[in-house]
Design an enzyme around this catalytic site. Structure first.
Site, PDB file in Angstrom:
ATOM      1  CE  LYS A  81       2.410   1.466  10.182  1.00 54.10           C
ATOM      2  NZ  LYS A  81       2.923   2.302  11.308  1.00 54.10           N
ATOM      3  CE  LYS A  87       2.221   3.281   6.842  1.00 53.71           C
ATOM      4  NZ  LYS A  87       2.533   4.190   8.239  1.00 53.71           N
TER       5      LYS A  87
HETATM    6  C1  PBG Z   1       5.405   3.469  12.211  1.00 52.15           C
HETATM    7  C2  PBG Z   1       5.297   4.322  10.659  1.00 52.15           C
HETATM    8  C3  PBG Z   1       5.683   3.373   9.633  1.00 52.15           C
HETATM    9  C4  PBG Z   1       5.661   4.486   8.556  1.00 52.15           C
HETATM   10  C5  PBG Z   1       5.005   5.606   9.175  1.00 52.15           C
HETATM   11  N1  PBG Z   1       4.989   5.264  10.537  1.00 52.15           N
HETATM   12  C6  PBG Z   1       6.002   2.146   9.395  1.00 52.15           C
HETATM   13  C7  PBG Z   1       7.347   1.637   9.755  1.00 52.15           C
HETATM   14  O1  PBG Z   1       8.370   2.128   9.986  1.00 52.15           O
HETATM   15  O2  PBG Z   1       7.109   0.403  10.323  1.00 52.15           O
HETATM   16  C8  PBG Z   1       5.655   4.106   6.993  1.00 52.15           C
HETATM   17  C9  PBG Z   1       5.406   5.217   6.133  1.00 52.15           C
HETATM   18  C10 PBG Z   1       6.041   4.940   4.646  1.00 52.15           C
HETATM   19  O3  PBG Z   1       6.615   3.933   4.449  1.00 52.15           O
HETATM   20  O4  PBG Z   1       5.744   5.539   4.051  1.00 52.15           O
HETATM   21  N2  PBG Z   1       4.669   4.033  13.092  1.00 52.15           N
END
Ligand code: PBG
Length: 337
Positions: A203, A257
């Site tokens: 991520k 991701k």
């Molecule tokens: C954080 C989280 C994020 C997303 C899902 N859970 C990233 C963030 O806010 O830093 C992103 C999902 C998306 O952009 O669709 N645990």
């Protein structure tokens, strides 16, 4: 001396296979099916309510009963699984994200409701603390530092609460070191040997999460950035090391991701580990296509389906995407590339 094209190519002409629709179909290497889709859904408290998300046209936050309707839709469209994310009232958020442990919280309530009504759809839950903390970070924050080991203890406990509610797959997205092993131990100790772990192994600290932070109302809360725990967008060897550790600790599936800007990571990960590999086409990727289509700059359906195909080509076994219901509906209507 000017050579003829046949002299240049030795009479090899790749366009031959591309001449007809039938021949293109015959040699096509990748296909998108509804089995490739995981549908991320945003949850709110209450009953029979939906809320639009301005930064994500076409996506709504749903109460648990509405999430049951979404699960039925997923079943009818052949989408294997739903992934849930909470937006809880700000007054319930605190420094440690303790609401993640609430067995009656909206994530667990929705899991129970969806599993009772539509058991054949898989439910994937996230244990990251960001929707539950007053500072919007994924972990426990003290003196400006995200505490790794304390956060791991909390997310492992949250995983058990989510599994107790019926979650089929725990997907930890907070990128703490050691979390996969700790979650596996906690699940096993609680008798949840069959609950799987999909690791957000790679991520990245990305700007493409912007609209999601509106969806879960963390954007206004977040101070600083997540660079001390998410991967640096410049790195791919580091991403492979994350995967290696998560597999050793017990991950059943891996996720990359964001998605489209990181297809090279997908290809490397799939190639190196031959694990079930998923990409998350994140909120910013979704909203870019929607905004481009709204402005008339591109064709939404064609761009969306091409993106799906690109994920498959890169090596994905599936894609978490807000387009999931739209893609599945198009496929059901007989869409052909
Ligand atoms: C954080 C989280 C994020 C997303 C899902 N859970 C990233 C963030 O806010 O830093 C992103 C999902 C998306 O952009 O669709 N645990």
């Amino acid at each position: 001396m000017k050579r003829s094209v046949d002299e240049i190519t030795g009479s090899r002409r790749l366009r031959r296979n591309r001449r007809f629709d039938w021949s293109r179909r015959m040699v096509r290497e990748n296909r998108v099916t509804s089995d490739d889709l995981i549908w991320p859904v945003f949850l709110i408290e209450g009953k029979n309510r939906t809320e639009p998300i301005a930064a994500m046209p076409g996506v709504e936050r749903l109460t648990a009963d509405k999430a049951v309707d979404a699960a039925k839709k997923a079943r009818d469209l052949g989408i294997p699984a739903i992934a849930t994310f909470a937006n809880i009232p700000l007054e319930k958020r605190d420094e440690t994200g303790s609401a993640v442990l609430d067995a009656k919280g909206v994530v667990n309530e929705a899991t129970r409701a969806m599993k009772a009504a539509v058991p054949e759809v898989g439910i994937i839950t996230d244990v990251a603390l960001d929707p539950f903390t007053s500072h919007g970070h994924d972990g426990i924050l003290r003196d400006g530092i995200i505490l790794n080991d304390e956060t791991v203890e909390q997310v492992a406990r949250a995983a058990v609460v989510q599994a107790d509610a019926g979650a089929d797959i725990i997907a930890p997205s907070e990128m703490m070191d050691g979390r996969i092993g700790a979650i596996r131990d906690a699940l096993d100790d609680a008798g949840h040997q069959d609950v799987a772990i999909m690791s957000y192994a790679t991520k990245f600290a990305s700007a493409f999460y912007g609209p999601y932070r509106e969806a879960v109302s963390t954007g206004g809360l977040l101070k600083g950035d997540k660079k001390t725990y998410y991967l640096d967008p410049a790195n791919s060897d580091d991403a492979l090391r994350e995967c290696e550790l998560d597999i050793a600790e017990g991950a059943d599936m891996l996720m990359v991701k964001p998605g489209m800007p990181y297809l090279d990571i997908v290809a490397r990960v799939k190639d190196a580990f031959a694990m079930p590999t998923f990409a998350y086409q994140v909120s910013g990727e979704y909203s870019m296509i929607m905004a481009g289509a709204e402005k008339g700059f591109l064709d939404r359906d064609k761009a969306m389906m091409e993106a799906m195909l690109a994920f498959k080509r890169a090596g994905c076994d599936g894609v978490l995407t807000y387009f999931a219901p739209l893609v599945a509906e198009l496929l059901q209507k007989g869409w052909r590339e």
